[in-house]
Design a protein around this motif. Structure first.
Motif: not given
Length: 134
Positions: A95, A99, A102-103
Motif C-alpha cells: 500500500q 501511496a 500517487r499522493i
C-alpha cells in the motif's frame, strides 16, 4: 494520530547507508521511470546530494525509491541512504509503495508562484536539475 504514536515513529526512523547490492527492487513496483527521468534524478543527486533516502523493508526490499536506485547506479554510487521501515506487513508495504508514488501526483501547482520562482532562479543562475522543461 496520538502524539505518542508520532513520537515512537520518529524514534524508530533512522538514516543508514547501505551498499546498493543489499537492495532488492520490488517485482510489484507499478511505477515506471524513463531513461530521461532517471537522468533527471541523477542530475538532482549530483546537484543537491542524495536528499531523499530510499525506503526499504528490513530485508532490503525497496518500498519507495526505485528511480533513485536507478539514478544511483547510473552515477556509479556504491552505497545509498536508506530508511528502514520495520514492522510493516506485506500489505502495508504494498500500500505504501502505491501511496508514496500517487499522493504527490494529487497535488497542484500555484502557477503564478511557480513562474515567479523559475524566473528568479533563471536570473540568479541556471535552474537546472529541477525537472522543468520548456
Amino acid at each position: 494520530m496520538k502524539t505518542t504514536n508520532a513520537v515512537s515513529t520518529v524514534d524508530r526512523l533512522r538514516l543508514e547507508m547501505w551498499p546498493i547490492a543489499r537492495l532488492t527492487p520490488s517485482a510489484r513496483n507499478a511505477r515506471t521511470h524513463s531513461a530521461a527521468q532517471v537522468a533527471e534524478i541523477a542530475a538532482s543527486i549530483r546537484a543537491f546530494g542524495f536528499s531523499n533516502p530510499i525506503l526499504v523493508g528490513e530485508e532490503g526490499d525497496i518500498i519507495a525509491g526505485h528511480g533513485r536506485l536507478a539514478a544511483a547506479r547510473q552515477l556509479g554510487l556504491a552505497e545509498v541512504p536508506v530508511v528502514v521501515l520495520g514492522g510493516l506487513t506485506d500489505l502495508q508495504r504494498r500500500q505504501l509503495m502505491l501511496a508514496d508514488n500517487r499522493i504527490a501526483l494529487n497535488a497542484g501547482w500555484d502557477l503564478e508562484m511557480l513562474n515567479l520562482e523559475l524566473t528568479d532562479l533563471t536570473v540568479l543562475g541556471r535552474p537546472g536539475g529541477l525537472g522543468f522543461h520548456g
